[in-house]
Design a protein around this motif. Structure first.
Motif, PDB file in Angstrom:
ATOM      1  N   HIS A  42      28.605 -24.361 -21.285  1.00  0.00           N
ATOM      2  CA  HIS A  42      29.970 -24.362 -21.809  1.00  0.00           C
ATOM      3  C   HIS A  42      30.479 -22.949 -22.107  1.00  0.00           C
ATOM      4  N   GLY A  43      29.653 -21.934 -21.836  1.00  0.00           N
ATOM      5  CA  GLY A  43      30.037 -20.562 -22.121  1.00  0.00           C
ATOM      6  C   GLY A  43      29.814 -20.154 -23.561  1.00  0.00           C
ATOM      7  N   VAL A  44      29.172 -21.017 -24.350  1.00  0.00           N
ATOM      8  CA  VAL A  44      28.879 -20.728 -25.752  1.00  0.00           C
ATOM      9  C   VAL A  44      27.580 -19.919 -25.824  1.00  0.00           C
ATOM     10  N   VAL A  45      27.547 -18.928 -26.696  1.00  0.00           N
ATOM     11  CA  VAL A  45      26.365 -18.078 -26.792  1.00  0.00           C
ATOM     12  C   VAL A  45      25.151 -18.886 -27.255  1.00  0.00           C
ATOM     13  N   ASP A  46      24.004 -18.558 -26.661  1.00  0.00           N
ATOM     14  CA  ASP A  46      22.726 -19.139 -27.064  1.00  0.00           C
ATOM     15  C   ASP A  46      22.148 -18.210 -28.126  1.00  0.00           C
ATOM     16  N   ILE A  47      22.275 -18.585 -29.376  1.00  0.00           N
ATOM     17  CA  ILE A  47      21.904 -17.698 -30.483  1.00  0.00           C
ATOM     18  C   ILE A  47      20.419 -17.361 -30.442  1.00  0.00           C
ATOM     19  N   ILE A  48      19.587 -18.351 -30.155  1.00  0.00           N
ATOM     20  CA  ILE A  48      18.145 -18.096 -30.097  1.00  0.00           C
ATOM     21  C   ILE A  48      17.832 -17.101 -28.989  1.00  0.00           C
ATOM     22  N   ALA A  49      18.481 -17.286 -27.831  1.00  0.00           N
ATOM     23  CA  ALA A  49      18.252 -16.375 -26.708  1.00  0.00           C
ATOM     24  C   ALA A  49      18.721 -14.962 -27.042  1.00  0.00           C
ATOM     25  N   LEU A  50      19.864 -14.839 -27.711  1.00  0.00           N
ATOM     26  CA  LEU A  50      20.360 -13.519 -28.091  1.00  0.00           C
ATOM     27  C   LEU A  50      19.375 -12.797 -29.001  1.00  0.00           C
ATOM     28  N   THR A 320      33.367  -8.626 -37.728  1.00  0.00           N
ATOM     29  CA  THR A 320      32.838  -9.228 -38.957  1.00  0.00           C
ATOM     30  C   THR A 320      31.327  -9.380 -38.857  1.00  0.00           C
ATOM     31  N   ASP A 321      30.627  -8.967 -39.906  1.00  0.00           N
ATOM     32  CA  ASP A 321      29.173  -9.134 -39.957  1.00  0.00           C
ATOM     33  C   ASP A 321      28.831 -10.615 -39.836  1.00  0.00           C
ATOM     34  N   ALA A 322      28.027 -10.958 -38.810  1.00  0.00           N
ATOM     35  CA  ALA A 322      27.700 -12.362 -38.547  1.00  0.00           C
ATOM     36  C   ALA A 322      26.244 -12.678 -38.867  1.00  0.00           C
ATOM     37  N   SER A 323      25.683 -11.978 -39.846  1.00  0.00           N
ATOM     38  CA  SER A 323      24.283 -12.199 -40.206  1.00  0.00           C
ATOM     39  C   SER A 323      24.009 -13.647 -40.598  1.00  0.00           C
ATOM     40  N   ASP A 324      24.973 -14.273 -41.249  1.00  0.00           N
ATOM     41  CA  ASP A 324      24.762 -15.639 -41.739  1.00  0.00           C
ATOM     42  C   ASP A 324      25.029 -16.701 -40.672  1.00  0.00           C
ATOM     43  N   THR A 325      25.807 -16.372 -39.653  1.00  0.00           N
ATOM     44  CA  THR A 325      26.174 -17.378 -38.653  1.00  0.00           C
ATOM     45  C   THR A 325      25.443 -17.207 -37.328  1.00  0.00           C
ATOM     46  N   VAL A 326      25.247 -15.968 -36.898  1.00  0.00           N
ATOM     47  CA  VAL A 326      24.559 -15.708 -35.626  1.00  0.00           C
ATOM     48  C   VAL A 326      23.180 -15.127 -35.866  1.00  0.00           C
ATOM     49  N   GLY A 327      23.111 -14.078 -36.653  1.00  0.00           N
ATOM     50  CA  GLY A 327      21.831 -13.451 -36.948  1.00  0.00           C
ATOM     51  C   GLY A 327      22.028 -12.009 -37.346  1.00  0.00           C
ATOM     52  N   GLU A 328      20.999 -11.441 -37.939  1.00  0.00           N
ATOM     53  CA  GLU A 328      21.069 -10.068 -38.401  1.00  0.00           C
ATOM     54  C   GLU A 328      21.391  -9.121 -37.237  1.00  0.00           C
ATOM     55  N   GLY A 329      22.357  -8.256 -37.459  1.00  0.00           N
ATOM     56  CA  GLY A 329      22.715  -7.264 -36.454  1.00  0.00           C
ATOM     57  C   GLY A 329      23.846  -7.674 -35.540  1.00  0.00           C
ATOM     58  N   PHE A 330      24.262  -8.951 -35.608  1.00  0.00           N
ATOM     59  CA  PHE A 330      25.341  -9.426 -34.743  1.00  0.00           C
ATOM     60  C   PHE A 330      26.673  -9.388 -35.485  1.00  0.00           C
ATOM     61  N   TYR A 331      27.747  -9.226 -34.695  1.00  0.00           N
ATOM     62  CA  TYR A 331      29.095  -9.186 -35.243  1.00  0.00           C
ATOM     63  C   TYR A 331      30.001 -10.082 -34.412  1.00  0.00           C
ATOM     64  N   THR A 332      31.012 -10.624 -35.074  1.00  0.00           N
ATOM     65  CA  THR A 332      31.996 -11.454 -34.379  1.00  0.00           C
ATOM     66  C   THR A 332      33.393 -10.866 -34.544  1.00  0.00           C
ATOM     67  N   PHE A 333      34.318 -11.397 -33.750  1.00  0.00           N
ATOM     68  CA  PHE A 333      35.709 -10.978 -33.779  1.00  0.00           C
ATOM     69  C   PHE A 333      36.543 -12.142 -33.257  1.00  0.00           C
ATOM     70  N   PHE A 357      32.200  -7.180 -23.006  1.00  0.00           N
ATOM     71  CA  PHE A 357      31.991  -6.998 -24.448  1.00  0.00           C
ATOM     72  C   PHE A 357      31.904  -8.347 -25.160  1.00  0.00           C
ATOM     73  N   ASN A 358      32.696  -9.306 -24.712  1.00  0.00           N
ATOM     74  CA  ASN A 358      32.741 -10.630 -25.336  1.00  0.00           C
ATOM     75  C   ASN A 358      31.637 -11.498 -24.750  1.00  0.00           C
ATOM     76  N   LEU A 359      30.605 -11.792 -25.553  1.00  0.00           N
ATOM     77  CA  LEU A 359      29.494 -12.609 -25.072  1.00  0.00           C
ATOM     78  C   LEU A 359      29.834 -14.087 -25.026  1.00  0.00           C
ATOM     79  N   GLY A 360      30.859 -14.503 -25.760  1.00  0.00           N
ATOM     80  CA  GLY A 360      31.251 -15.904 -25.793  1.00  0.00           C
ATOM     81  C   GLY A 360      31.437 -16.394 -27.205  1.00  0.00           C
ATOM     82  N   PRO A 361      32.025 -17.583 -27.362  1.00  0.00           N
ATOM     83  CA  PRO A 361      32.260 -18.128 -28.700  1.00  0.00           C
ATOM     84  C   PRO A 361      30.971 -18.531 -29.396  1.00  0.00           C
ATOM     85  N   VAL A 362      31.032 -18.550 -30.714  1.00  0.00           N
ATOM     86  CA  VAL A 362      29.871 -18.928 -31.519  1.00  0.00           C
ATOM     87  C   VAL A 362      29.528 -20.398 -31.315  1.00  0.00           C
TER      88      VAL A 362
END
Length: 413
Positions: A42-50, A320-333, A357-362
């Motif tokens: 679906h084009g959604v980022v795989d958080i574990i893979a990232l 925006t710091d996405a430590s709580d939603t994606v993981g430490e070191g990741f940012y969203t916009f 630059f845009n990896l995909g939606p959360v």
């Protein structure tokens, strides 16, 4: 998918055999494909893979630092003091990221293999005849069937981040890239592959490192450097075009149809990795980071920097710091407002396209997307450096100049 080298592989070797003295005049290109699983269907980022990819990329660089000290007797200036001398790890275990692979041939008679072309390592290895069941589906290198193979009487063991290993025996043989042959090339024939090398995870048969000899586990000349020393290339350079279509590796020169304008060159700081100094990084037109020490790595998908610098960049572009939603070191916009980020080398600015630059939606339907520049606390603990991977390299034509020990960038045609 694999790229079949019809014309390049079958025609050029015949020309070279007929006129052997012309081998040094060839500049040859290899079509390369990419394998990526950082997003789902679906084009959604795989958080574990990232997260896995970031860990693996940083582990590979640290592993190289340990090899540098082993080979030179001195620690690499960017290695963490507590990591010096450790065996380290290499990130091909469960690497869910993106790799660029194409075909080479090995042995006499020649057998074709696919390999990941990686400027962040220095050795060539393939699955050997005694490899475990994880080699199923890969093309096996059997030195007994090659008249040019030689058993070097040594073994190698690579340790992975999950504690598993790849190990095997060292041989020398003829290795050809698009008809240019490196004779007596050291390579590893693996007797064990980790599960991360299973065909479903790692479509290439093996890996061909294109960094400098000081990082070699085998303490041997990497394939491209052997080609240069044997006079097989017209120029001591290779170049990558990493794009959504028409991706290629050019050996012994550049493809003038693949880029426009002049190259902007940056000298290699230390011949180990292809490590250079970036002039600056701009966010939304404002330069906030200067003299960035970075490693140019085709084997890394993302751009990874130290925590302080990455946070400063995202503060400029509204991330925006996405430590709580994606993981430490990741940012969203906001997905509808992708930040404008550019890297400058030798006075020329190269923008990163929104699509890379845009990896995909959360998540499905989320208004927030994940940025392709991420931070690593491990890098932050060392003398700061960045790993510049395909999020940037997919936007430029990149030349690796072994003769002048420098890297150059040009706009894609």
């Amino acid at each position: 998918m694999r790229f079949a080298l019809a014309t390049v592989v079958t025609v050029l070797p015949l020309l070279i055999a007929a006129t052997p003295n012309t081998a040094s005049k060839n500049t040859l290109k290899i079509p390369i494909a990419k394998h990526s699983s950082l997003v789902d269907q679906h084009g959604v980022v795989d958080i574990i893979a990232l997260k896995s990819h970031v860990t693996s990329a940083v582990a590979k660089i640290n592993y190289g630092f340990s090899k540098f000290e082993k080979n030179t007797g001195a620690p690499h200036p960017n290695a963490k003091p507590e990591a010096v001398g450790n065996s380290g790890s290499i990130p091909l275990t469960d690497d869910h990221g993106q790799l660029w692979f194409g075909s080479i041939s090995v042995g006499t008679p020649a057998v074709t293999y696919t390999v990941d072309f990686d400027t962040g390592s220095s050795d060539l290895f393939l699955p050997g005849p005694n490899c475990s069941s994880t080699c199923s589906g890969h093309t096996i290198y059997n030195p007994l069937t090659s008249t040019t193979s030689k058993d070097l009487g040594g073994t190698f063991t690579l340790t992975y981040g999950d504690g598993s290993t790849v190990e095997g025996e060292l041989y020398s043989d003829t290795v050809s890239i698009a008809g240019l042959s490196a004779t007596g090339q050291t390579l590893g024939a693996a007797s064990q592959y980790s599960t991360g090398f299973a065909k479903s995870q790692f479509p290439a048969d093996g890996l061909l490192g294109m960094a400098f000899q000081s990082l070699s586990d085998y303490r041997a000349s990497p394939v491209f450097q052997t080609l240069v020393s044997e006079g097989r290339t017209s120029e001591p350079v290779f170049a990558f075009k990493l794009a959504t279509s028409g991706s290629e590796l050019h050996i012994g020169g550049t493809d003038s149809k693949a880029y426009t304008g002049e190259f902007s060159y940056a000298d290699v700081v230390l011949p180990a990795y292809w490590q250079v100094i970036m002039d600056s990084i701009q966010g939304n037109g404002h330069a906030s980071l200067f003299s960035v020490n970075c490693i140019i790595d085709t084997g890394t998908t993302l751009v990874i920097g130290d925590t302080f610098s990455v946070d400063l960049l995202y503060s400029e572009v509204g991330g925006t710091d996405a430590s709580d939603t994606v993981g430490e070191g990741f940012y969203t916009f906001p997905c509808n407002n992708v930040p404008k980020v550019s890297f400058t080398f030798s006075g020329k600015s190269f923008p990163i396209s929104p699509s890379t630059f845009n990896l995909g939606p959360v998540a499905v339907g989320s208004p927030d997307c994940v940025g392709g520049i991420v931070a690593s606390s491990i890098i932050s603990d060392a003398p700061p450096f960045w790993i510049v991977g395909d999020v940037f390299l997919s936007n430029v034509y990149t030349i690796f100049d072994f003769g002048n020990i420098r890297v150059g960038f040009a706009d894609l045609a």
